[in-house]
Design a protein around this motif. Structure first.
Motif, PDB file in Angstrom:
ATOM      1  N   HIS A  89     -46.933 170.336  46.229  1.00 19.62           N
ATOM      2  CA  HIS A  89     -45.475 170.208  46.196  1.00 19.62           C
ATOM      3  C   HIS A  89     -45.115 168.737  45.996  1.00 19.62           C
ATOM      4  CE1 HIS A  89     -41.262 170.658  47.329  1.00 19.62           C
ATOM      5  NE2 HIS A  89     -41.425 169.631  48.123  1.00 19.62           N
ATOM      6  N   ASP A  90     -44.272 168.471  45.019  1.00 16.83           N
ATOM      7  CA  ASP A  90     -43.770 167.114  44.816  1.00 16.83           C
ATOM      8  C   ASP A  90     -42.352 167.031  45.364  1.00 16.83           C
ATOM      9  OD1 ASP A  90     -45.938 165.925  43.439  1.00 16.83           O
ATOM     10  OD2 ASP A  90     -45.343 166.954  41.603  1.00 16.83           O
ATOM     11  N   ASN A  91     -42.054 165.934  46.042  1.00 15.27           N
ATOM     12  CA  ASN A  91     -40.675 165.723  46.472  1.00 15.27           C
ATOM     13  C   ASN A  91     -39.811 165.580  45.226  1.00 15.27           C
ATOM     14  OD1 ASN A  91     -41.848 165.608  49.002  1.00 15.27           O
ATOM     15  ND2 ASN A  91     -40.626 163.869  49.662  1.00 15.27           N
ATOM     16  N   ILE A  92     -38.689 166.234  45.250  1.00 18.20           N
ATOM     17  CA  ILE A  92     -37.753 166.176  44.130  1.00 18.20           C
ATOM     18  C   ILE A  92     -37.107 164.797  44.110  1.00 18.20           C
ATOM     19  CG2 ILE A  92     -35.609 167.114  43.193  1.00 18.20           C
ATOM     20  CD1 ILE A  92     -36.377 169.769  44.621  1.00 18.20           C
ATOM     21  N   ALA A  93     -37.144 164.161  42.946  1.00 28.86           N
ATOM     22  CA  ALA A  93     -36.495 162.860  42.772  1.00 28.86           C
ATOM     23  C   ALA A  93     -35.106 163.078  42.184  1.00 28.86           C
ATOM     24  CB  ALA A  93     -37.320 161.983  41.840  1.00 28.86           C
ATOM     25  N   ILE A  94     -34.209 162.145  42.493  1.00 29.38           N
ATOM     26  CA  ILE A  94     -32.871 162.187  41.903  1.00 29.38           C
ATOM     27  C   ILE A  94     -32.529 160.807  41.355  1.00 29.38           C
ATOM     28  CG2 ILE A  94     -32.046 164.087  43.353  1.00 29.38           C
ATOM     29  CD1 ILE A  94     -30.513 162.025  45.043  1.00 29.38           C
ATOM     30  N   PRO A  95     -31.628 160.773  40.374  1.00 30.05           N
ATOM     31  CA  PRO A  95     -31.225 159.477  39.817  1.00 30.05           C
ATOM     32  C   PRO A  95     -30.299 158.739  40.773  1.00 30.05           C
ATOM     33  CG  PRO A  95     -30.020 161.249  38.748  1.00 30.05           C
ATOM     34  CD  PRO A  95     -31.029 161.901  39.665  1.00 30.05           C
ATOM     35  N   ILE A  96     -30.265 157.443  40.646  1.00 27.60           N
ATOM     36  CA  ILE A  96     -29.418 156.608  41.485  1.00 27.60           C
ATOM     37  C   ILE A  96     -27.942 156.966  41.305  1.00 27.60           C
ATOM     38  CG2 ILE A  96     -29.234 154.702  39.843  1.00 27.60           C
ATOM     39  CD1 ILE A  96     -29.599 154.434  43.690  1.00 27.60           C
ATOM     40  N   SER A  97     -27.610 157.579  40.202  1.00 26.69           N
ATOM     41  CA  SER A  97     -26.222 157.972  39.933  1.00 26.69           C
ATOM     42  C   SER A  97     -25.855 159.324  40.549  1.00 26.69           C
ATOM     43  CB  SER A  97     -25.992 158.032  38.422  1.00 26.69           C
ATOM     44  OG  SER A  97     -26.878 158.973  37.835  1.00 26.69           O
ATOM     45  N   ALA A  98     -26.785 159.955  41.259  1.00 30.38           N
ATOM     46  CA  ALA A  98     -26.531 161.274  41.843  1.00 30.38           C
ATOM     47  C   ALA A  98     -25.436 161.208  42.904  1.00 30.38           C
ATOM     48  CB  ALA A  98     -27.809 161.830  42.462  1.00 30.38           C
ATOM     49  N   ASN A 120     -36.390 157.144  34.649  1.00 34.92           N
ATOM     50  CA  ASN A 120     -37.295 157.771  35.619  1.00 34.92           C
ATOM     51  C   ASN A 120     -38.225 156.765  36.311  1.00 34.92           C
ATOM     52  OD1 ASN A 120     -37.705 160.239  36.945  1.00 34.92           O
ATOM     53  ND2 ASN A 120     -39.625 160.581  35.844  1.00 34.92           N
ATOM     54  N   HIS A 121     -37.876 155.475  36.264  1.00 32.55           N
ATOM     55  CA  HIS A 121     -38.638 154.468  37.001  1.00 32.55           C
ATOM     56  C   HIS A 121     -38.300 154.595  38.491  1.00 32.55           C
ATOM     57  CE1 HIS A 121     -38.700 152.470  32.997  1.00 32.55           C
ATOM     58  NE2 HIS A 121     -39.963 152.296  33.362  1.00 32.55           N
ATOM     59  N   PHE A 122     -39.308 154.557  39.314  1.00 32.46           N
ATOM     60  CA  PHE A 122     -39.151 154.645  40.760  1.00 32.46           C
ATOM     61  C   PHE A 122     -38.482 153.374  41.268  1.00 32.46           C
ATOM     62  CE2 PHE A 122     -41.075 153.827  44.998  1.00 32.46           C
ATOM     63  CZ  PHE A 122     -40.597 154.941  45.674  1.00 32.46           C
ATOM     64  N   ILE A 123     -37.351 153.529  41.980  1.00 38.26           N
ATOM     65  CA  ILE A 123     -36.663 152.343  42.497  1.00 38.26           C
ATOM     66  C   ILE A 123     -36.569 152.334  44.024  1.00 38.26           C
ATOM     67  CG2 ILE A 123     -35.392 151.863  40.386  1.00 38.26           C
ATOM     68  CD1 ILE A 123     -32.934 153.134  41.656  1.00 38.26           C
ATOM     69  N   GLY A 124     -37.025 153.419  44.670  1.00 41.31           N
ATOM     70  CA  GLY A 124     -37.012 153.448  46.125  1.00 41.31           C
ATOM     71  C   GLY A 124     -36.895 154.863  46.649  1.00 41.31           C
ATOM     72  N   ILE A 125     -36.600 154.954  47.941  1.00 41.92           N
ATOM     73  CA  ILE A 125     -36.446 156.267  48.568  1.00 41.92           C
ATOM     74  C   ILE A 125     -35.228 156.259  49.487  1.00 41.92           C
ATOM     75  CG2 ILE A 125     -38.918 156.807  48.539  1.00 41.92           C
ATOM     76  CD1 ILE A 125     -38.964 156.196  51.583  1.00 41.92           C
TER      77      ILE A 125
END
Length: 140
Positions: A89-98, A120-125
């Protein structure tokens, strides 16, 4: 902080990449185990060589790998890339604009939400703990 403004900006809860433990997809299984142990995490984001969010590696993924490869000892784990391990299972990522609403829908089922930019660059959590702590501290 004004709750109305907060409700329109998920960046308020963001822990930036520079402050987040993550692994790269070319790490060995042993390196990932040691990083998980060092940070006392059970799951950690994984990015590729270009900084793109790839998925989430969990202790469970590693345990299933060890079960399926029972002949592998701890030192052999340096020979296996973490990208070769099946992730359940992968944690679902969302865009910073979400929106905050979409963040809340996801964080209900994940302890952290990876945040990515438009490429889709990782910028944090954003952690569930950060959200709950904010509302606990500001609901007095």
């Amino acid at each position: 902080m004004n709750l109305g403004k907060l409700m329109n900006n998920i960046m308020f809860f963001l822990t930036p990449k520079k402050s987040v433990a993550y692994v790269e997809s070319d790490y060995t299984v042993r390196q990932v185990i040691e990083k998980l142990e060092h940070h006392h995490y059970t799951a950690i984001p994984m990015i590729d060589e270009n900084g793109i969010y790839v998925g989430t590696i969990t202790e469970g993924d590693i345990l299933w790998f060890l079960k399926e490869n029972s002949e592998v000892n701890f030192f052999d784990l340096e020979k296996y890339s973490i990208s070769s391990i099946k992730r359940r299972h992968d944690n679902i990522a969302i865009p910073i604009s979400a929106t905050m609403e979409s963040l809340f829908e996801i964080v209900v089922n994940q302890s952290f939400v990876p945040i990515v930019d438009d490429l889709n660059h990782f910028i944090g959590i954003i952690t569930r703990k950060a959200i709950l702590t904010y509302f606990k501290d500001n609901n007095k």
